[in-house]
Scaffold this motif. Structure first.
Motif, PDB file in Angstrom:
ATOM      1  N   ASN A  62     -17.588  10.938  -8.154  1.00  0.00           N
ATOM      2  CA  ASN A  62     -17.614   9.767  -7.283  1.00  0.00           C
ATOM      3  C   ASN A  62     -17.492  10.197  -5.823  1.00  0.00           C
ATOM      4  O   ASN A  62     -16.959  11.268  -5.525  1.00  0.00           O
ATOM      5  CB  ASN A  62     -16.476   8.803  -7.629  1.00  0.00           C
ATOM      6  CG  ASN A  62     -16.612   8.227  -9.019  1.00  0.00           C
ATOM      7  OD1 ASN A  62     -17.717   7.963  -9.491  1.00  0.00           O
ATOM      8  ND2 ASN A  62     -15.498   8.041  -9.695  1.00  0.00           N
ATOM      9  N   MET A  63     -17.966   9.369  -4.914  1.00  0.00           N
ATOM     10  CA  MET A  63     -17.929   9.703  -3.492  1.00  0.00           C
ATOM     11  C   MET A  63     -16.509   9.932  -2.976  1.00  0.00           C
ATOM     12  O   MET A  63     -16.303  10.655  -2.018  1.00  0.00           O
ATOM     13  CB  MET A  63     -18.620   8.628  -2.657  1.00  0.00           C
ATOM     14  CG  MET A  63     -20.117   8.666  -2.811  1.00  0.00           C
ATOM     15  SD  MET A  63     -20.760  10.306  -2.430  1.00  0.00           S
ATOM     16  CE  MET A  63     -22.455   9.941  -2.203  1.00  0.00           C
ATOM     17  N   ASN A  64     -15.511   9.343  -3.636  1.00  0.00           N
ATOM     18  CA  ASN A  64     -14.130   9.548  -3.204  1.00  0.00           C
ATOM     19  C   ASN A  64     -13.508  10.790  -3.844  1.00  0.00           C
ATOM     20  O   ASN A  64     -12.307  11.042  -3.697  1.00  0.00           O
ATOM     21  CB  ASN A  64     -13.279   8.307  -3.484  1.00  0.00           C
ATOM     22  CG  ASN A  64     -13.110   8.028  -4.977  1.00  0.00           C
ATOM     23  OD1 ASN A  64     -13.584   8.780  -5.825  1.00  0.00           O
ATOM     24  ND2 ASN A  64     -12.449   6.924  -5.288  1.00  0.00           N
ATOM     25  N   GLY A  65     -14.307  11.560  -4.581  1.00  0.00           N
ATOM     26  CA  GLY A  65     -13.826  12.813  -5.164  1.00  0.00           C
ATOM     27  C   GLY A  65     -13.263  12.702  -6.566  1.00  0.00           C
ATOM     28  O   GLY A  65     -12.899  13.710  -7.169  1.00  0.00           O
ATOM     29  N   ARG A  70     -19.102   8.677 -16.072  1.00  0.00           N
ATOM     30  CA  ARG A  70     -20.370   9.433 -16.029  1.00  0.00           C
ATOM     31  C   ARG A  70     -20.086  10.939 -15.965  1.00  0.00           C
ATOM     32  O   ARG A  70     -20.743  11.741 -16.629  1.00  0.00           O
ATOM     33  CB  ARG A  70     -21.132   8.965 -14.783  1.00  0.00           C
ATOM     34  CG  ARG A  70     -22.545   9.293 -14.729  1.00  0.00           C
ATOM     35  CD  ARG A  70     -23.358   8.469 -15.701  1.00  0.00           C
ATOM     36  NE  ARG A  70     -24.227   9.425 -16.333  1.00  0.00           N
ATOM     37  CZ  ARG A  70     -24.657   9.390 -17.561  1.00  0.00           C
ATOM     38  NH1 ARG A  70     -24.354   8.396 -18.339  1.00  0.00           N
ATOM     39  NH2 ARG A  70     -25.418  10.315 -18.056  1.00  0.00           N
ATOM     40  N   SER A  71     -19.107  11.300 -15.161  1.00  0.00           N
ATOM     41  CA  SER A  71     -18.708  12.699 -15.034  1.00  0.00           C
ATOM     42  C   SER A  71     -18.173  13.225 -16.363  1.00  0.00           C
ATOM     43  O   SER A  71     -18.487  14.347 -16.770  1.00  0.00           O
ATOM     44  CB  SER A  71     -17.648  12.858 -13.941  1.00  0.00           C
ATOM     45  OG  SER A  71     -17.227  14.189 -13.840  1.00  0.00           O
ATOM     46  N   SER A  96     -25.180  12.673  -4.654  1.00  0.00           N
ATOM     47  CA  SER A  96     -26.363  12.338  -3.843  1.00  0.00           C
ATOM     48  C   SER A  96     -27.619  13.135  -4.196  1.00  0.00           C
ATOM     49  O   SER A  96     -28.600  13.079  -3.470  1.00  0.00           O
ATOM     50  CB  SER A  96     -26.070  12.494  -2.345  1.00  0.00           C
ATOM     51  OG  SER A  96     -25.013  11.650  -1.976  1.00  0.00           O
ATOM     52  N   SER A  97     -27.622  13.868  -5.289  1.00  0.00           N
ATOM     53  CA  SER A  97     -28.817  14.655  -5.629  1.00  0.00           C
ATOM     54  C   SER A  97     -30.026  13.764  -5.896  1.00  0.00           C
ATOM     55  O   SER A  97     -31.137  14.079  -5.460  1.00  0.00           O
ATOM     56  CB  SER A  97     -28.554  15.570  -6.831  1.00  0.00           C
ATOM     57  OG  SER A  97     -28.241  14.813  -7.977  1.00  0.00           O
TER      58      SER A  97
END
Length: 142
Positions: A62-65, A70-71, A96-97
């Motif tokens: 996630n963008m917040n780390g 999903r991960s 962001s890939s």
């Protein structure tokens, strides 16, 4: 070293590979498979056919780390893959890939069905390119 990258998805899984000199990351193809176990098997077969010496699986942090569901699914994919291949399998931050791959597709005016056919393998190439850049810039850490 030939390194293969995987952008795992529930329906489509993109693959990319680099040359032995680790300079060029190229999209390989997309596996269109919804069955998790079969997709892992097909990925392992692709790694063997392409003589991959290392496999990098994209980790959609996630963008917040933090790591979300999903991960976790991608981590499970990597763990299953490790049991089917004789090479190391590592996780790599893929934030962001897909967005980057879409940007590349826009640059070359690839849209619609043509984009869908290659987007996942292009995203895998973005993941691999990021990993290769890290290896070049941090040779003591790999």
């Amino acid at each position: 070293m030939k390194i293969m990258a995987v952008d795992y998805g529930d329906s489509r899984t993109g693959l990319a590979i680099c040359d032995k000199s680790e300079i060029l990351a190229s999209p390989l193809y997309t596996i269109n498979m919804k069955d998790f176990d079969r997709c892992v098997e097909m990925t392992a077969q692709a790694a063997k056919e392409n003589k991959a010496e290392l496999i990098v699986v994209g980790n959609p942090i996630n963008m917040n780390g933090t790591e979300g569901p999903r991960s976790e699914k991608c981590r499970l994919f990597a763990e299953r893959l490790k049991t089917l291949v004789d090479v190391d399998v590592v996780m790599w931050d893929e934030r962001s890939s897909t967005v980057t791959a879409i940007g590349y597709m826009n640059d070359v005016n690839k849209r619609g069905k043509k984009r869908k056919e290659v987007l996942d393998s292009a995203a895998a190439a973005v993941i691999l390119d990021s990993y290769l850049a890290y290896r070049r810039n941090h040779p003591d850490n790999v």
